[in-house]
Design an enzyme around this catalytic site. Structure first.
Site, PDB file in Angstrom:
ATOM      1  N   ASN A   1      15.930   8.139  29.486  1.00  0.00           N
ATOM      2  CA  ASN A   1      15.521   6.744  29.638  1.00  0.00           C
ATOM      3  C   ASN A   1      16.781   5.892  29.488  1.00  0.00           C
ATOM      4  O   ASN A   1      17.243   5.653  28.376  1.00  0.00           O
ATOM      5  CB  ASN A   1      14.488   6.393  28.550  1.00  0.00           C
ATOM      6  CG  ASN A   1      14.132   4.923  28.543  1.00  0.00           C
ATOM      7  OD1 ASN A   1      14.441   4.192  29.487  1.00  0.00           O
ATOM      8  ND2 ASN A   1      13.474   4.484  27.471  1.00  0.00           N
ATOM      9  N   TRP A   2      17.300   5.449  30.637  1.00  0.00           N
ATOM     10  CA  TRP A   2      18.564   4.704  30.592  1.00  0.00           C
ATOM     11  C   TRP A   2      18.382   3.252  30.150  1.00  0.00           C
ATOM     12  O   TRP A   2      19.361   2.535  29.949  1.00  0.00           O
ATOM     13  CB  TRP A   2      19.240   4.725  31.970  1.00  0.00           C
ATOM     14  CG  TRP A   2      19.765   6.070  32.359  1.00  0.00           C
ATOM     15  CD1 TRP A   2      19.834   7.184  31.572  1.00  0.00           C
ATOM     16  CD2 TRP A   2      20.299   6.442  33.638  1.00  0.00           C
ATOM     17  NE1 TRP A   2      20.376   8.227  32.276  1.00  0.00           N
ATOM     18  CE2 TRP A   2      20.678   7.800  33.544  1.00  0.00           C
ATOM     19  CE3 TRP A   2      20.500   5.771  34.849  1.00  0.00           C
ATOM     20  CZ2 TRP A   2      21.236   8.492  34.617  1.00  0.00           C
ATOM     21  CZ3 TRP A   2      21.060   6.459  35.919  1.00  0.00           C
ATOM     22  CH2 TRP A   2      21.421   7.804  35.797  1.00  0.00           C
ATOM     23  N   LYS A   3      17.133   2.818  30.080  1.00  0.00           N
ATOM     24  CA  LYS A   3      16.849   1.412  29.711  1.00  0.00           C
ATOM     25  C   LYS A   3      17.635   0.478  30.645  1.00  0.00           C
ATOM     26  O   LYS A   3      17.827   0.823  31.806  1.00  0.00           O
ATOM     27  CB  LYS A   3      17.165   1.182  28.230  1.00  0.00           C
ATOM     28  CG  LYS A   3      16.496   2.248  27.352  1.00  0.00           C
ATOM     29  CD  LYS A   3      16.519   1.958  25.893  1.00  0.00           C
ATOM     30  CE  LYS A   3      15.831   3.100  25.133  1.00  0.00           C
ATOM     31  NZ  LYS A   3      15.711   2.848  23.719  1.00  0.00           N
TER      32      LYS A   3
ATOM     33  N   HIS B   1       6.436   1.810  26.529  1.00  0.00           N
ATOM     34  CA  HIS B   1       7.577   2.014  25.633  1.00  0.00           C
ATOM     35  C   HIS B   1       7.567   0.915  24.564  1.00  0.00           C
ATOM     36  O   HIS B   1       7.185  -0.222  24.843  1.00  0.00           O
ATOM     37  CB  HIS B   1       8.889   1.983  26.430  1.00  0.00           C
ATOM     38  CG  HIS B   1      10.063   2.402  25.605  1.00  0.00           C
ATOM     39  ND1 HIS B   1      10.687   1.541  24.736  1.00  0.00           N
ATOM     40  CD2 HIS B   1      10.691   3.590  25.491  1.00  0.00           C
ATOM     41  CE1 HIS B   1      11.665   2.197  24.116  1.00  0.00           C
ATOM     42  NE2 HIS B   1      11.681   3.439  24.562  1.00  0.00           N
TER      43      HIS B   1
ATOM     44  N   GLU C   1       9.773  -0.883  23.411  1.00  0.00           N
ATOM     45  CA  GLU C   1      10.515  -2.105  23.770  1.00  0.00           C
ATOM     46  C   GLU C   1       9.677  -2.988  24.699  1.00  0.00           C
ATOM     47  O   GLU C   1       9.773  -4.215  24.654  1.00  0.00           O
ATOM     48  CB  GLU C   1      11.867  -1.730  24.408  1.00  0.00           C
ATOM     49  CG  GLU C   1      12.847  -1.231  23.346  1.00  0.00           C
ATOM     50  CD  GLU C   1      13.832  -0.179  23.811  1.00  0.00           C
ATOM     51  OE1 GLU C   1      14.021  -0.025  25.027  1.00  0.00           O
ATOM     52  OE2 GLU C   1      14.401   0.518  22.945  1.00  0.00           O
TER      53      GLU C   1
ATOM     54  N   GLU D   1       7.073   8.388  19.814  1.00  0.00           N
ATOM     55  CA  GLU D   1       8.343   7.741  19.491  1.00  0.00           C
ATOM     56  C   GLU D   1       8.163   6.802  18.302  1.00  0.00           C
ATOM     57  O   GLU D   1       7.745   5.650  18.481  1.00  0.00           O
ATOM     58  CB  GLU D   1       8.829   6.925  20.694  1.00  0.00           C
ATOM     59  CG  GLU D   1       9.127   7.740  21.914  1.00  0.00           C
ATOM     60  CD  GLU D   1      10.197   7.077  22.768  1.00  0.00           C
ATOM     61  OE1 GLU D   1      11.266   7.670  22.925  1.00  0.00           O
ATOM     62  OE2 GLU D   1       9.967   5.956  23.233  1.00  0.00           O
TER      63      GLU D   1
ATOM     64  N   GLY E   1      16.835   4.172  18.693  1.00  0.00           N
ATOM     65  CA  GLY E   1      18.113   3.470  18.725  1.00  0.00           C
ATOM     66  C   GLY E   1      18.700   3.195  17.349  1.00  0.00           C
ATOM     67  O   GLY E   1      19.629   2.408  17.214  1.00  0.00           O
TER      68      GLY E   1
ATOM     69  N   SER F   1      16.313   8.676  18.666  1.00  0.00           N
ATOM     70  CA  SER F   1      17.599   9.143  18.148  1.00  0.00           C
ATOM     71  C   SER F   1      17.816  10.650  18.296  1.00  0.00           C
ATOM     72  O   SER F   1      18.388  11.293  17.413  1.00  0.00           O
ATOM     73  CB  SER F   1      17.783   8.712  16.686  1.00  0.00           C
ATOM     74  OG  SER F   1      17.847   7.296  16.605  1.00  0.00           O
TER      75      SER F   1
ATOM     76  N   GLY G   1      17.110   8.232  24.829  1.00  0.00           N
ATOM     77  CA  GLY G   1      17.675   6.939  25.202  1.00  0.00           C
ATOM     78  C   GLY G   1      19.193   6.991  25.182  1.00  0.00           C
ATOM     79  O   GLY G   1      19.836   7.479  26.121  1.00  0.00           O
ATOM     80  N   GLY G   2      19.785   6.503  24.104  1.00  0.00           N
ATOM     81  CA  GLY G   2      21.245   6.381  23.992  1.00  0.00           C
ATOM     82  C   GLY G   2      22.016   7.621  24.409  1.00  0.00           C
ATOM     83  O   GLY G   2      23.003   7.536  25.153  1.00  0.00           O
TER      84      GLY G   2
HETATM   85  P1  PGA Z   1      17.051   6.512  21.553  1.00  0.00           P
HETATM   86  O1  PGA Z   1      15.871   5.906  22.454  1.00  0.00           O
HETATM   87  O2  PGA Z   1      17.205   7.947  21.964  1.00  0.00           O
HETATM   88  O3  PGA Z   1      18.263   5.670  21.896  1.00  0.00           O
HETATM   89  O4  PGA Z   1      16.639   6.369  20.134  1.00  0.00           O
HETATM   90  C1  PGA Z   1      14.725   6.645  22.728  1.00  0.00           C
HETATM   91  C2  PGA Z   1      13.782   5.832  23.546  1.00  0.00           C
HETATM   92  O5  PGA Z   1      13.746   4.600  23.388  1.00  0.00           O
HETATM   93  O6  PGA Z   1      13.061   6.357  24.402  1.00  0.00           O
END
Ligand code: PGA
Length: 256
Positions: free
Chosen positions: A10-12, A98, A100, A170, A176, A216, A237-238
């Protein structure tokens, strides 16, 4: 339960066209060298890179997903993207709900449910995100929060439909933050979710449904997090922003 883990990037809101293409090229090169990696891999770039990434990954084992979509199929919804549009760019998957989206764009379980239903109708595979926030975690409300989210998000999803749904657990406090849930914590929530799915559907569905963990995940903790059988993969994500790190995570998921 399928053995291959599902690893989703997930590159956001990261990477323009050129960076997205570079990433896809790096992944392709790696796959060509190493033949097939035993994992189901999905890249979820921003909308603006979907088509370009699709062109790069066609013919490889990598699948394409989007990070969101709207719950209508067509019409006067300025700025929104329909399921059909995602399919026309080659998407097979779509991340829905998600945290976010819930936090910054006020997406409720009811909205997520509408999106899940239309995604399934239109032939997309939803990756439905749920998870408790820090306060709820500290107040030991994880199971009740998740119970409510899953009930509401999967409302009216048929047994046929659920076969195409992936659930992403999640915990919001782990996204994050560099503070992942332990494998034990995630395993216990995944087991709870399977019991819940069994009640909502049946044992067969609860065994077969893919439940992945996100929050994470790094090359360092991936193996441990993916070891429990009930954890079917990860939403990254990251650590999915650099091909090298992402590949390490994919490799760590190949647990025999
Ligand atoms: P993260 O994000 O790996 O940066 O914690 C995961 C996500 O939001 O899907």
């Amino acid at each position: 339960m399928a053995n291959n883990k599902l690893i989703v990037a997930n590159w956001k809101m990261n990477k323009g066209l050129v960076q997205s293409q570079q990433f896809a090229d790096e992944m392709k090169l790696y796959l060509e060298k190493h033949k097939v990696i035993e994992a189901d891999i999905v890249l979820c770039p921003p909308f603006t890179s979907l088509d370009a990434v699709n062109k790069k990954i066609t013919g490889t084992q990598i699948k394409l997903g989007a990070q969101n979509m709207y719950f209508e199929t067509i019409g006067a919804y300025t700025g929104e993207i329909s399921p059909g549009m995602l399919k026309s760019c080659g998407c097979e998957y779509v991340i829905l709900g998600h945290s976010e989206r819930r936090q910054y764009f006020n997406e409720t379980n009811a909205v997520v449910n509408k999106k899940v239903l239309i995604a399934l109708d239109e032939g997309l595979k939803p990756i439905v995100c749920i998870g408790e926030n820090l306060q709820e975690h500290e107040d030991k409300l994880t199971e009740s929060v998740i119970d409510e989210q899953i009930t509401a998000c999967l409302l009216h999803v048929s047994e046929e439909g659920i076969a195409n749904v992936t659930i992403a657990y999640e915990p919001v406090w782990a996204i994050g933050t560099g503070k992942n849930a332990t494998a034990h914590q995630a395993e216990s929530v995944h087991n709870f979710l399977r019991k819940k799915i069994k009640k909502m559907y049946n044992e067969e569905v609860s065994k077969n449904i893919k439940i992945i963990y996100g929050g994470s995940v790094t090359p360092e903790n991936a193996k441990e997090l993916f070891t429990p059988q009930t954890i079917n993969g990860g939403l990254i994500g990251g650590a999915s922003l650099e091909a090298e790190k992402f590949i390490k995570i994919i490799n760590a998921s190949n647990i025999k």
